[in-house]
Scaffold this motif. Structure first.
Motif, short mmCIF file in Angstrom:
data_model
loop_
_atom_site.label_atom_id
_atom_site.label_comp_id
_atom_site.label_asym_id
_atom_site.label_seq_id
_atom_site.Cartn_x
_atom_site.Cartn_y
_atom_site.Cartn_z
N LYS A 233 0.82 -1.21 0.00
CA LYS A 233 0.00 0.00 0.00
C LYS A 233 0.86 1.27 0.00
O LYS A 233 0.64 2.22 0.76
N THR A 234 1.86 1.24 -0.89
CA THR A 234 2.75 2.39 -1.02
C THR A 234 2.79 2.83 -2.48
O THR A 234 2.24 2.16 -3.36
N THR A 235 3.45 3.95 -2.73
CA THR A 235 3.48 4.49 -4.09
C THR A 235 4.83 4.37 -4.77
O THR A 235 4.98 4.70 -5.94
N ASN A 236 5.84 3.90 -4.06
CA ASN A 236 7.15 3.70 -4.65
C ASN A 236 7.91 2.61 -3.90
O ASN A 236 7.53 2.25 -2.77
N LEU A 237 8.96 2.09 -4.51
CA LEU A 237 9.69 0.96 -3.92
C LEU A 237 10.46 1.35 -2.66
O LEU A 237 10.66 0.53 -1.76
N ARG A 238 10.89 2.59 -2.59
CA ARG A 238 11.59 3.04 -1.39
C ARG A 238 10.66 2.95 -0.17
O ARG A 238 11.02 2.39 0.87
N ALA A 239 9.45 3.49 -0.34
CA ALA A 239 8.48 3.43 0.76
C ALA A 239 8.08 1.98 1.06
O ALA A 239 7.87 1.60 2.21
N ALA A 240 7.99 1.16 -0.01
CA ALA A 240 7.63 -0.24 0.18
C ALA A 240 8.67 -0.97 1.02
O ALA A 240 8.33 -1.75 1.91
N PHE A 241 9.96 -0.70 0.74
CA PHE A 241 11.01 -1.35 1.50
C PHE A 241 10.92 -1.02 2.98
O PHE A 241 10.98 -1.91 3.84
N PHE A 242 10.77 0.25 3.29
CA PHE A 242 10.69 0.65 4.69
C PHE A 242 9.42 0.14 5.37
O PHE A 242 9.43 -0.17 6.57
N ALA A 243 8.35 0.03 4.59
CA ALA A 243 7.14 -0.55 5.15
C ALA A 243 7.37 -2.01 5.53
O ALA A 243 6.87 -2.50 6.56
N LEU A 244 8.14 -2.72 4.72
CA LEU A 244 8.41 -4.15 4.97
C LEU A 244 9.32 -4.37 6.18
O LEU A 244 9.17 -5.37 6.89
N ILE A 245 10.26 -3.45 6.41
CA ILE A 245 11.16 -3.63 7.55
C ILE A 245 10.66 -2.88 8.78
O ILE A 245 11.28 -2.97 9.85
N GLY A 246 9.54 -2.17 8.62
CA GLY A 246 8.97 -1.48 9.76
C GLY A 246 9.73 -0.25 10.19
O GLY A 246 9.71 0.16 11.36
N GLY A 247 10.44 0.38 9.23
CA GLY A 247 11.26 1.53 9.54
C GLY A 247 10.76 2.80 8.90
O GLY A 247 9.70 2.83 8.28
N SER A 248 11.55 3.85 9.03
CA SER A 248 11.22 5.15 8.45
C SER A 248 11.58 5.16 6.98
O SER A 248 12.47 4.47 6.54
N ASN A 249 10.89 5.96 6.19
CA ASN A 249 11.23 6.11 4.78
C ASN A 249 12.11 7.33 4.55
O ASN A 249 12.23 7.84 3.47
#
Length: 251
Positions: A233-249
């Motif tokens: 539920k993100t708009t780019n891969l950078r945000a997706a990565f941080f969403a997956l690791i539970g961190g900040s973007n």
């Protein structure tokens, strides 16, 4: 097609003067890279990307698992596979006291390329990577971007089928990066098999058909850029990565 099956790589590091600990830089990774596709291997520095690609390229042996190229096991068919393989590492050094032309000629001779076709092949590569203006210049006199383009030309001058490219555009200016990325896209259109490692998420989103996100030696997500963004539920891969690791973007 390149197929990686349950690859693990264990290392030891010194904890103190008397004690060492073992850890997995790559832990049970499997993937497939099909012909005519660019597969991105994404993750931060230290995630295990370079170790994984070195194993796939046959530079490093896995602790466990195997790598197959078009169903040929790398361990048993190393010479045949390497003759059709291009591997680029981000820290590869090249001879800087000769010209780009001399380097490419030397590489072609190493691969037993037909002597009467060497000049033609060098001209083809020079045109593709925009080396023509400095082809006969000594490499030590080239800019960082020009040197990296020569380095890439060195890896693929023999017209390989398989490409393993580790941080090919790291630290380059926008023009040099664009030339390299366009070349990679063109090789994809020829049906080449391409594994492309980067920590530039936006770059991967632009050129990769599928991506494999790695963190701390594990695959945390794989799929097309669109499917990963949809699942997270993100708009780019950078945000997706941080969403997956539970961190900040944030950087």
């Amino acid at each position: 097609m390149i197929e990686v099956k349950n690859i693990k790589k264990k290392f030891k590091k010194q904890k103190n003067k008397k004690e060492s600990i073992e850890f997995f830089a790559v832990n049970d990774i499997s993937l497939k890279a099909e012909d005519g596709k660019i597969i991105g291997v994404l993750g931060p520095n230290g995630a295990g990307k370079t170790t994984l690609l070195r194993i796939i390229a046959g530079i490093m042996e896995p602790t466990e698992g195997e790598v197959n190229y078009d169903k040929l096991n790398f361990k048993d068919n190393e010479i045949e596979i390497k003759s059709n393989l291009a591997y680029l590492s981000g820290n590869t050094k090249i001879y800087d006291y000769i010209s780009a032309y001399e380097l490419l000629k030397m590489c072609l001779e190493y691969y037993d390329y037909p002597k009467n076709k060497i000049d033609t092949r060098i001209k083809e590569i020079a045109k593709s990577l925009n080396l023509e203006n400095f082809l006969y210049n000594r490499i030590s006199n080239l800019s960082t971007g020009q040197t990296q383009r020569v380095n890439i030309a060195r890896c693929l001058v023999h017209d390989p089928k398989y490409y393993i490219l580790d941080e090919a555009t790291s630290g380059l200016d926008i023009m040099s990066s664009e030339i390299i990325l366009n070349f990679i896209k063109n090789e994809k259109s020829k049906g080449k098999t391409i594994l492309y490692s980067t920590h530039y998420m936006e770059e991967a989103e632009n050129i990769c058909d599928e991506v494999i996100m790695i963190n701390k030696g594990h695959i945390i997500k794989s799929g097309t850029p669109e499917s990963i963004k949809k699942d997270t539920k993100t708009t780019n891969l950078r945000a997706a990565f941080f969403a997956l690791i539970g961190g900040s973007n944030e950087e």
